[in-house]
Design a protein around this motif. Structure first.
Motif, PDB file in Angstrom:
ATOM      1  N   CYS A 114       0.851  -1.195   0.000  1.00  9.87           N
ATOM      2  CA  CYS A 114       0.000   0.000   0.000  1.00  9.87           C
ATOM      3  C   CYS A 114       0.887   1.245   0.000  1.00  9.87           C
ATOM      4  O   CYS A 114       1.807   1.345   0.818  1.00  9.87           O
ATOM      5  CB  CYS A 114      -0.887  -0.019   1.234  1.00  9.87           C
ATOM      6  SG  CYS A 114      -1.981   1.402   1.371  1.00  9.87           S
ATOM      7  N   PRO A 115       0.662   2.194  -0.908  1.00  7.47           N
ATOM      8  CA  PRO A 115       1.465   3.427  -0.914  1.00  7.47           C
ATOM      9  C   PRO A 115       1.424   4.104   0.461  1.00  7.47           C
ATOM     10  O   PRO A 115       0.343   4.232   1.054  1.00  7.47           O
ATOM     11  CB  PRO A 115       0.774   4.288  -1.971  1.00  7.47           C
ATOM     12  CG  PRO A 115       0.054   3.319  -2.848  1.00  7.47           C
ATOM     13  CD  PRO A 115      -0.359   2.194  -1.956  1.00  7.47           C
TER      14      PRO A 115
ATOM     15  N   ALA B 225      -9.581   7.760  -6.767  1.00  3.67           N
ATOM     16  CA  ALA B 225      -8.316   7.418  -7.420  1.00  3.67           C
ATOM     17  C   ALA B 225      -7.132   8.266  -6.947  1.00  3.67           C
ATOM     18  O   ALA B 225      -5.985   7.848  -7.082  1.00  3.67           O
ATOM     19  CB  ALA B 225      -8.468   7.551  -8.941  1.00  3.67           C
ATOM     20  N   THR B 226      -7.378   9.445  -6.400  1.00  2.00           N
ATOM     21  CA  THR B 226      -6.277  10.341  -6.064  1.00  2.00           C
ATOM     22  C   THR B 226      -6.176  10.540  -4.557  1.00  2.00           C
ATOM     23  O   THR B 226      -7.134  10.339  -3.805  1.00  2.00           O
ATOM     24  CB  THR B 226      -6.463  11.715  -6.732  1.00  2.00           C
ATOM     25  OG1 THR B 226      -7.595  12.377  -6.138  1.00  2.00           O
ATOM     26  CG2 THR B 226      -6.695  11.557  -8.232  1.00  2.00           C
ATOM     27  N   LEU B 227      -4.996  10.982  -4.135  1.00  2.00           N
ATOM     28  CA  LEU B 227      -4.770  11.243  -2.719  1.00  2.00           C
ATOM     29  C   LEU B 227      -5.658  12.374  -2.229  1.00  2.00           C
ATOM     30  O   LEU B 227      -6.152  12.342  -1.093  1.00  2.00           O
ATOM     31  CB  LEU B 227      -3.297  11.599  -2.486  1.00  2.00           C
ATOM     32  CG  LEU B 227      -2.863  11.764  -1.024  1.00  2.00           C
ATOM     33  CD1 LEU B 227      -3.062  10.468  -0.266  1.00  2.00           C
ATOM     34  CD2 LEU B 227      -1.408  12.230  -0.946  1.00  2.00           C
ATOM     35  N   GLU B 228      -5.918  13.364  -3.072  1.00  2.00           N
ATOM     36  CA  GLU B 228      -6.779  14.482  -2.692  1.00  2.00           C
ATOM     37  C   GLU B 228      -8.202  14.008  -2.416  1.00  2.00           C
ATOM     38  O   GLU B 228      -8.872  14.489  -1.502  1.00  2.00           O
ATOM     39  CB  GLU B 228      -6.774  15.548  -3.788  1.00  2.00           C
ATOM     40  CG  GLU B 228      -7.476  16.846  -3.392  1.00  2.00           C
ATOM     41  CD  GLU B 228      -6.941  17.444  -2.088  1.00  2.00           C
ATOM     42  OE1 GLU B 228      -7.767  17.875  -1.253  1.00  2.00           O
ATOM     43  OE2 GLU B 228      -5.705  17.448  -1.889  1.00  2.00           O
TER      44      GLU B 228
ATOM     45  N   TRP C 247      -9.001  11.027  -1.332  1.00  2.00           N
ATOM     46  CA  TRP C 247      -8.929  10.339  -0.037  1.00  2.00           C
ATOM     47  C   TRP C 247      -8.953  11.351   1.110  1.00  2.00           C
ATOM     48  O   TRP C 247      -9.603  11.123   2.125  1.00  2.00           O
ATOM     49  CB  TRP C 247      -7.648   9.486   0.039  1.00  2.00           C
ATOM     50  CG  TRP C 247      -7.814   8.112  -0.538  1.00  2.00           C
ATOM     51  CD1 TRP C 247      -8.294   7.793  -1.772  1.00  2.00           C
ATOM     52  CD2 TRP C 247      -7.507   6.875   0.102  1.00  2.00           C
ATOM     53  NE1 TRP C 247      -8.303   6.438  -1.951  1.00  2.00           N
ATOM     54  CE2 TRP C 247      -7.817   5.834  -0.814  1.00  2.00           C
ATOM     55  CE3 TRP C 247      -6.987   6.530   1.346  1.00  2.00           C
ATOM     56  CZ2 TRP C 247      -7.629   4.487  -0.514  1.00  2.00           C
ATOM     57  CZ3 TRP C 247      -6.788   5.173   1.653  1.00  2.00           C
ATOM     58  CH2 TRP C 247      -7.112   4.175   0.730  1.00  2.00           C
ATOM     59  N   LYS C 248      -8.256  12.461   0.932  1.00  2.00           N
ATOM     60  CA  LYS C 248      -8.228  13.490   1.975  1.00  2.00           C
ATOM     61  C   LYS C 248      -9.616  14.081   2.174  1.00  2.00           C
ATOM     62  O   LYS C 248     -10.020  14.387   3.304  1.00  2.00           O
ATOM     63  CB  LYS C 248      -7.229  14.581   1.612  1.00  2.00           C
ATOM     64  CG  LYS C 248      -5.771  14.152   1.721  1.00  2.00           C
ATOM     65  CD  LYS C 248      -4.834  15.279   1.329  1.00  2.00           C
ATOM     66  CE  LYS C 248      -3.375  14.857   1.457  1.00  2.00           C
ATOM     67  NZ  LYS C 248      -2.442  15.941   1.030  1.00  2.00           N
ATOM     68  N   LYS C 249     -10.361  14.228   1.070  1.00  2.00           N
ATOM     69  CA  LYS C 249     -11.719  14.761   1.187  1.00  2.00           C
ATOM     70  C   LYS C 249     -12.611  13.786   1.961  1.00  2.00           C
ATOM     71  O   LYS C 249     -13.408  14.193   2.815  1.00  2.00           O
ATOM     72  CB  LYS C 249     -12.323  15.011  -0.197  1.00  2.00           C
ATOM     73  CG  LYS C 249     -13.721  15.645  -0.124  1.00  2.00           C
ATOM     74  CD  LYS C 249     -14.307  15.867  -1.502  1.00  2.00           C
ATOM     75  CE  LYS C 249     -15.651  16.602  -1.390  1.00  2.00           C
ATOM     76  NZ  LYS C 249     -16.622  15.910  -0.522  1.00  2.00           N
ATOM     77  N   VAL C 250     -12.473  12.486   1.677  1.00  2.00           N
ATOM     78  CA  VAL C 250     -13.229  11.489   2.431  1.00  2.00           C
ATOM     79  C   VAL C 250     -12.870  11.572   3.910  1.00  2.00           C
ATOM     80  O   VAL C 250     -13.742  11.509   4.787  1.00  2.00           O
ATOM     81  CB  VAL C 250     -12.967  10.072   1.889  1.00  2.00           C
ATOM     82  CG1 VAL C 250     -13.619   9.021   2.801  1.00  2.00           C
ATOM     83  CG2 VAL C 250     -13.504   9.918   0.475  1.00  2.00           C
ATOM     84  N   MET C 251     -11.583  11.749   4.190  1.00  6.26           N
ATOM     85  CA  MET C 251     -11.133  11.852   5.578  1.00  6.26           C
ATOM     86  C   MET C 251     -11.783  13.045   6.268  1.00  6.26           C
ATOM     87  O   MET C 251     -12.226  12.951   7.420  1.00  6.26           O
ATOM     88  CB  MET C 251      -9.606  11.982   5.610  1.00  6.26           C
ATOM     89  CG  MET C 251      -9.027  12.058   7.009  1.00  6.26           C
ATOM     90  SD  MET C 251      -9.271  10.516   7.915  1.00  6.26           S
ATOM     91  CE  MET C 251      -9.000  11.073   9.580  1.00  6.26           C
TER      92      MET C 251
END
Length: 429
Positions: free
Chosen positions: A362-363, A395-398, A400-404
């Motif tokens: 996992c990255p 698909a993007t880290l951004e 994922w950050k929004k989900v967080m």
């Protein structure tokens, strides 16, 4: 009154098609094996449409042109059924299965597109609005939809990290040969994995019984329908009913229709007595999934004799009082909350394709966010599974950050309200 009847016609049309596709998935498993996932996605879309119609019926004012919406709903439900029926008949009579596989997927996608158009475009015009995310009742409705179970679902093992001790305990209880009718219960809070555990064990032990059945109860139930579903699953309701040899999916549908018509014509006491008589000389296992009230069991229990030695009723329930009242002598099995390590393992499994994780790991930047979100799920498997499914489409880290950020916003509600209400809001995401 006319608008009410129209909405009921729409709901009935979709309900019948959902039941029809469910029957086909059970009885035509071989024919549908290569396109099962496509058919189940279509089934879920229809259930979403059904749920919105129910919600709208209770909360919205009906437009004077509701008849047009009903026409659209009935037409798309009929089209969905025809697509599956036609496919099965063609596959049964053809040796070129791959050719028909390629043809059915575009047809299913076309029906799904029409369903989404009804949900997103037509329903709002007629006052049918999805309320998901707007309040506690919509959260409960969504969770109920997610919990709705069938023992034929194939994805249960993918949503379990470790249930070894609970699986062993439940298997032991269900295979005991006590000379009485035992009610064994899987208990615990919503989202804990009770149904997943029950389904896993049910698949393993049902061969040890003469007959078995699985019915979903929840807070909204019709007791006669529950009895009829059990009756049909354990065998023909009337030994005197004569049926022609089953040659096609339509034969199955016609047979089940006749069985339901026969059972629906019986008064309650005859329905109960008939089921009791049918089970009397059998070793049976019946699962009542997500039962909330002891009153439901007080009605249903009259239909269950002691049966052969080792017969069992299995409850899944969040209400310990229901389990205790049904059988004070029997064991209650409670799945444990996930540890942090198990939560992260499950989240990772749902969020990333396994081959990618196995090959590359996992990255790190995703892992840090993922572990933080896994902690927020408080060990509840349902929250982890749904969150993982959401992340799998980001698909993007951004993203994922929004989900967080959304998770943190919703979970802050835990501080001032019921302990796991914030986790319920994770499910709404």
């Amino acid at each position: 009154m006319a608008e009410f009847l129209l909405s009921k016609f729409a709901e009935s049309a979709v309900s019948q098609t959902v039941q029809r596709i469910t029957d086909l998935l059970i009885y035509e498993a071989a024919s549908l094996s290569s396109v099962r996932e496509d058919v189940e996605v279509l089934q879920n879309d229809l259930k979403s449409l059904q749920g919105l119609i129910k919600a709208a019926d209770s909360k919205q004012e009906h437009d004077q042109h509701l008849e047009e919406l009903v026409r659209q709903v009935k037409h798309v439900a009929s089209e969905a059924e025809d697509v599956i029926d036609t496919y099965i008949l063609k596959v049964d009579s053809s040796c070129i299965k791959a050719f028909h596989n390629k043809r059915i997927r575009p047809q299913i996608n076309s029906v799904r597109a029409r369903i989404q158009n009804i949900i997103n475009t037509s329903m709002p015009i007629y006052g049918f609005v999805s309320a998901v995310g707007e309040g506690t009742s919509s959260i409960v409705d969504l969770q109920r939809h997610l919990r709705r179970s069938s023992p034929n679902d194939d994805d249960g093992d993918n949503d379990v990290v470790s249930l070894k001790s609970s699986t062993s305990a439940l298997t032991e209880e269900l295979t005991k040969e006590e000379d009485r009718l035992c009610v064994v219960s899987v208990v615990g809070m919503g989202g804990l994995g009770k149904t997943t555990l029950a389904k896993k064990v049910f698949k393993c032990v049902k061969q040890k019984f003469d007959c078995s059945a699985w019915v979903f109860i929840s807070q909204q139930y019709v007791l006669r329908d529950v009895l009829i579903d059990i009756f049909i699953q354990i065998g023909s309701p009337n030994e005197n009913m004569k049926f022609e040899r089953i040659n096609s999916a339509r034969d199955i549908s016609e047979r089940k229709k006749k069985e339901r018509e026969f059972l629906n014509a019986l008064p309650d006491h005859e329905l109960i007595d008939s089921l009791n008589d049918k089970l009397k000389e059998k070793r049976f296992l019946v699962v009542l999934d997500d039962i909330w009230k002891i009153e439901a069991w007080d009605f249903l229990k009259r239909a269950f004799p002691k049966g052969k030695k080792g017969s069992k009723i299995l409850f899944t329930t969040r209400n310990r009082d229901v389990a205790s009242a049904a059988d004070p002598r029997s064991c209650q099995v409670e799945p444990p909350l996930l540890t942090f390590e198990e939560s992260w393992e499950l989240l990772k499994r749902k969020a990333f394709p396994r081959d990618i994780v196995d090959a590359h790991g996992c990255p790190p930047e995703y892992e840090n966010l993922g572990k933080e979100m896994a902690k927020k799920c408080a060990g509840l498997p349902l929250a982890v599974v749904v969150l993982g499914g959401l992340l799998s489409r980001k698909a993007t880290l951004e993203e994922w950050k929004k989900v967080m950020r959304d998770v943190n916003s919703n979970l802050n509600k835990m501080q001032s309200r019921q302990q796991y209400e914030g986790v319920n809001h994770v499910v709404v995401l």
